[in-house]
Design an enzyme around this catalytic site. Structure first.
Site, PDB file in Angstrom:
ATOM      1  N   ASP A  92       0.802  -1.224   0.000  1.00 44.13           N
ATOM      2  CA  ASP A  92       0.000   0.000   0.000  1.00 44.13           C
ATOM      3  C   ASP A  92       0.832   1.271   0.000  1.00 44.13           C
ATOM      4  O   ASP A  92       0.441   2.290  -0.572  1.00 44.13           O
ATOM      5  CB  ASP A  92      -0.944   0.022   1.204  1.00 44.13           C
ATOM      6  CG  ASP A  92      -0.197   0.265   2.513  1.00 44.13           C
ATOM      7  OD1 ASP A  92       0.673  -0.555   2.864  1.00 44.13           O
ATOM      8  OD2 ASP A  92      -0.473   1.284   3.186  1.00 44.13           O
ATOM      9  N   ASP A  95       5.647   0.241   3.294  1.00 45.36           N
ATOM     10  CA  ASP A  95       5.875  -0.985   4.051  1.00 45.36           C
ATOM     11  C   ASP A  95       5.685  -2.189   3.150  1.00 45.36           C
ATOM     12  O   ASP A  95       5.567  -2.061   1.938  1.00 45.36           O
ATOM     13  CB  ASP A  95       4.945  -1.045   5.276  1.00 45.36           C
ATOM     14  CG  ASP A  95       3.484  -0.810   4.882  1.00 45.36           C
ATOM     15  OD1 ASP A  95       3.104  -1.174   3.748  1.00 45.36           O
ATOM     16  OD2 ASP A  95       2.721  -0.263   5.702  1.00 45.36           O
ATOM     17  N   TYR A 243      -5.578   0.605   9.013  1.00 46.48           N
ATOM     18  CA  TYR A 243      -6.671   0.919   8.105  1.00 46.48           C
ATOM     19  C   TYR A 243      -8.011   0.551   8.726  1.00 46.48           C
ATOM     20  O   TYR A 243      -8.813  -0.182   8.154  1.00 46.48           O
ATOM     21  CB  TYR A 243      -6.477   0.233   6.750  1.00 46.48           C
ATOM     22  CG  TYR A 243      -5.352   0.855   5.963  1.00 46.48           C
ATOM     23  CD1 TYR A 243      -5.520   2.090   5.341  1.00 46.48           C
ATOM     24  CD2 TYR A 243      -4.108   0.237   5.878  1.00 46.48           C
ATOM     25  CE1 TYR A 243      -4.483   2.689   4.644  1.00 46.48           C
ATOM     26  CE2 TYR A 243      -3.059   0.831   5.187  1.00 46.48           C
ATOM     27  CZ  TYR A 243      -3.258   2.059   4.568  1.00 46.48           C
ATOM     28  OH  TYR A 243      -2.223   2.658   3.887  1.00 46.48           O
ATOM     29  N   GLU A 480       5.733   9.752   3.044  1.00 44.23           N
ATOM     30  CA  GLU A 480       5.414   8.402   2.573  1.00 44.23           C
ATOM     31  C   GLU A 480       4.441   8.454   1.392  1.00 44.23           C
ATOM     32  O   GLU A 480       3.391   9.090   1.475  1.00 44.23           O
ATOM     33  CB  GLU A 480       4.798   7.567   3.695  1.00 44.23           C
ATOM     34  CG  GLU A 480       4.584   6.107   3.316  1.00 44.23           C
ATOM     35  CD  GLU A 480       4.171   5.249   4.502  1.00 44.23           C
ATOM     36  OE1 GLU A 480       4.357   4.023   4.434  1.00 44.23           O
ATOM     37  OE2 GLU A 480       3.674   5.806   5.501  1.00 44.23           O
TER      38      GLU A 480
END
Length: 501
Positions: A92, A95, A243, A480
Site C-alpha cells: 500500500d 511498508d 486501516y 510516505e
C-alpha cells in the site's frame, strides 16, 4: 444589487484563471511526463512474481510464498483447496503489508480514471490497464472461495518493526480473512466495486475477462451485503490502527452497488441504492475510508438522463462542491497560503488528489447539463471554475508552490529524495545481493543520504499547512507515498495532458 456582486465574483475568478494560466506557462508543466510516471509508480509497489515487462527494474520478486491454509478462525461447509494462492497485489505504501481495503480503493480509482479519461492517456493506456489487472488478478485470488474474502496479508506489527526490502522480508506473512461468521462488509464491498469498475474497463479489450470480473463482483457484493458487519470487529487487532474503517461499512455497500449498477444497468442495484442511501453520514468525504462524495458524483453522471432519480445525488454533489470552493460561504476545507487544499488527517495529498478527481468528473456532468452550481451568497460554480481549481491543485503538486518543489518523485528539478519507503531507501538487490536483515536496515532508515532507488512517480503525503516540507524519512505522514494518493491523480493528469484553458 445581485447582478453587480455576481459580476465582481466572475471578474475575480477570471483574474485567478488568467493568473493560473500564466503560472502554468511559466513553469511549463509536462503533464504527459507526470502521467507516465504516476502510472509507473505502481510497478514499484508490486508484490509477487514480476513480469518480463517490468520497467522499474531495481524491484525484484517478493512474497512468493503468500500461499496459505485457511486461517484457523474460518470454518466452511464446502470443500476448499489445501492452499489459497495470494501471491501478487500491491504494497500500500512504504511498508511490505498487503492491506486489501485501500488496495481495492486504489484499483477502483485506477479503473474509474480509465473509464473517464482513458481516451486521453495515449501510449500510457496500456500501462494503466496493466496496473489495474495487477490488482484484479490478486482480488480474484482473494475471493476465490465462496463465503471467504481475504482482507490482509502480513503481520503489520512485525513488519513495521523492521526496515527491510520486500525481497528480503522474513516477517510473518499471515493472511487475515472475513467470513459469514466474521464479516467485513467494507473490505468486501470495496473489492466488489474494484472488480465491477474494472469489468467496465476490460469490456472493450477482453470480453471474457470482463465477464469473469463482473461475475465475481456480483458474488462478493452479495456476500458483503448478506453478512453485514465491520472488519474492525472481526480483524480489528490486525487492521487497526493502520486501516480501521472509521466511516462505517454502509457507504461501501452503496458504493459497490453503484458500480454494479453502472456495470450491469440492472434495476435491482438502483433499488438497493434507493433503500440504503439514507445510511450515508456525509456528503463531503471521499477516500479509501469514506465514499459518500464519490457516490453522489458517480450517480449524478450515471443517472444524468433520469432527472427524477438523480435529483438527490445532484443536490449532494453540489453541496460537496460548495464545501470545497474557496469563495463559497459554506466552504469547510482549508487552503495553505500557497493554495493547497487541506483536510484533517494524515497524508494530506490523498484528499487533494481524490477531491480533484471528483471535481473533474463533475465538471463533465455540468457540461452535459449546461448548469452552474449555486453555492449561495451569489457564488456560482461553473465547470470552468471546477477545472481551474483542479489545475491549481495539480500544478501545486508538480512544483507551482512556495517551495518550488514537485511532490512527485522524479518529476521536475527538485523533489523529495528521502521518502519513507523501504524498497526505495535500501540498496537494490542488484547493487547489494546479500540479504539485509530486519534491524540491519535501520542504518539506511536513519541515514541523511538520498534514497538510492528512484521510486519514479511516487507522490508523497505532502507539505505542512504552511507550505513547508521537511524531506525526512522519519516524518512519514508527509514523506510516505501511497497507492491511493496516486490512483486518482492518474485520471486528472490524463485530462490535462489533452486539455488546456
Amino acid at each position: 444589487m445581485g447582478f453587480p456582486q455576481r459580476l465582481r465574483l466572475v471578474l475575480v475568478c477570471t483574474m485567478l484563471l488568467l493568473m493560473s494560466s500564466v503560472n502554468v506557462r511559466g513553469l511549463q508543466h509536462n503533464y504527459r511526463e507526470a502521467l507516465s510516471k504516476s502510472i509507473l509508480f505502481f510497478e514499484g509497489q508490486r508484490s509477487g512474481k514480476l513480469p518480463p515487462t517490468q520497467r522499474m527494474t531495481w524491484r525484484k520478486d517478493s512474497a512468493l510464498h503468500d500461499q496459505y491454509l485457511l486461517p484457523p478462525h474460518i470454518t466452511t461447509t464446502f470443500p476448499f483447496p489445501q492452499k489459497v494462492d495470494l501471491v501478487g497485489g500491491y504494497y500500500d505504501a512504504g511498508d511490505n503489508v498487503k492491506f486489501n481495503f485501500p488496495m481495492a480503493f486504489s484499483t477502483t480509482m485506477l479503473a474509474w480514471s480509465v473509464i473517464e479519461f482513458g481516451k486521453f492517456m495515449g501510449r500510457d493506456l496500456k500501462h494503466a490497464l496493466d496496473a489495474i489487472r495487477w490488482g484484479t488478478e490478486y482480488f480474484l485470488k482473494a475471493t476465490s472461495i465462496p463465503g471467504i474474502v481475504f482482507a490482509q496479508v502480513g503481520d503489520p506489527y512485525a513488519d513495521h518493526n523492521c526496515w527491510e526490502r520486500p525481497e528480503d522480508m522474513d516477517t510473518p506473512r499471515t493472511a487475515y480473512a472475513v467470513s459469514r461468521d466474521h464479516p467485513g462488509s467494507e473490505v468486501s464491498a470495496e473489492i466488489a466495486a474494484a472488480l465491477a469498475a474494472s469489468s467496465i474497463v476490460f469490456r472493450k479489450y477482453h470480453i471474457g475477462y470482463s465477464a469473469r470480473l463482473l461475475q465475481r463482483a456480483i458474488m462478493v457484493f452479495d456476500f458483503a451485503d448478506k453478512y453485514r458487519g465491520s472488519y474492525n470487529d472481526s480483524l480489528g487487532q490486525w487492521v487497526c490502527p493502520f486501516y480501521c474503517d472509521f466511516g462505517g461499512y454502509q457507504d461501501e455497500l452503496v458504493w459497490g452497488a453503484a458500480w454494479l449498477l453502472k456495470a450491469t444497468k440492472r434495476p435491482y442495484y438502483f433499488d438497493y441504492i434507493d433503500q440504503n442511501i439514507h445510511n450515508l453520514k456525509s456528503f463531503a468525504e471521499f477516500g479509501w475510508d469514506t465514499k459518500d462524495a464519490g457516490i453522489n458524483v458517480l450517480l449524478s453522471k450515471l443517472l444524468i438522463n433520469s432527472s427524477s432519480n438523480s435529483k438527490a445525488f445532484v443536490f449532494n454533489a453540489d453541496k460537496f462542491v460548495c464545501s470545497v470552493l474557496p469563495e463559497s460561504p459554506s466552504v469547510s476545507v482549508k487552503y495553505s497560503p500557497g493554495g493547497l487544499l487541506f483536510k484533517p488527517g494524515g497524508s494530506n495529498l490523498q484528499h487533494t488528489t481524490a477531491i480533484s478527481f471528483l471535481f473533474l468528473v463533475y465538471a463533465g456532468y455540468l457540461k452535459k447539463t449546461n448548469k452552474e452550481i449555486d453555492c449561495g451568497g451569489n457564488v456560482f460554480a461553473s465547470r470552468t471554475r471546477l477545472r481551474q481549481i483542479v489545475r491549481g491543485q495539480v500544478d501545486y503538486i508538480l512544483g507551482s508552490n512556495p517551495q518550488n518543489m514537485s511532490y512527485m518523485v522524479g518529476y521536475g528539478a527538485k523533489y523529495p529524495e528521502k521518502i519513507h519507503h523501504r524498497a526505495s531507501s535500501l540498496p537494490s538487490v542488484d547493487d547489494y545481493p546479500p540479504r539485509i536483515a530486519c534491524k540491519e536496515g535501520s542504518f539506511y532508515f536513519e541515514s541523511q543520504n538520498p534514497n538510492p532507488n528512484l521510486l519514479s512517480g511516487a507522490v508523497v503525503g505532502g507539505p505542512y499547512p504552511n507550505d513547508s516540507y521537511a524531506d525526512s524519512r522519519v516524518d512519514f505522514v508527509h514523506s510516505e507515498p501511497t497507492t491511493y494518493v496516486n490512483a486518482p491523480l492518474v485520471g486528472v493528469l490524463a485530462y490535462f495532458n489533452s486539455h488546456s484553458f
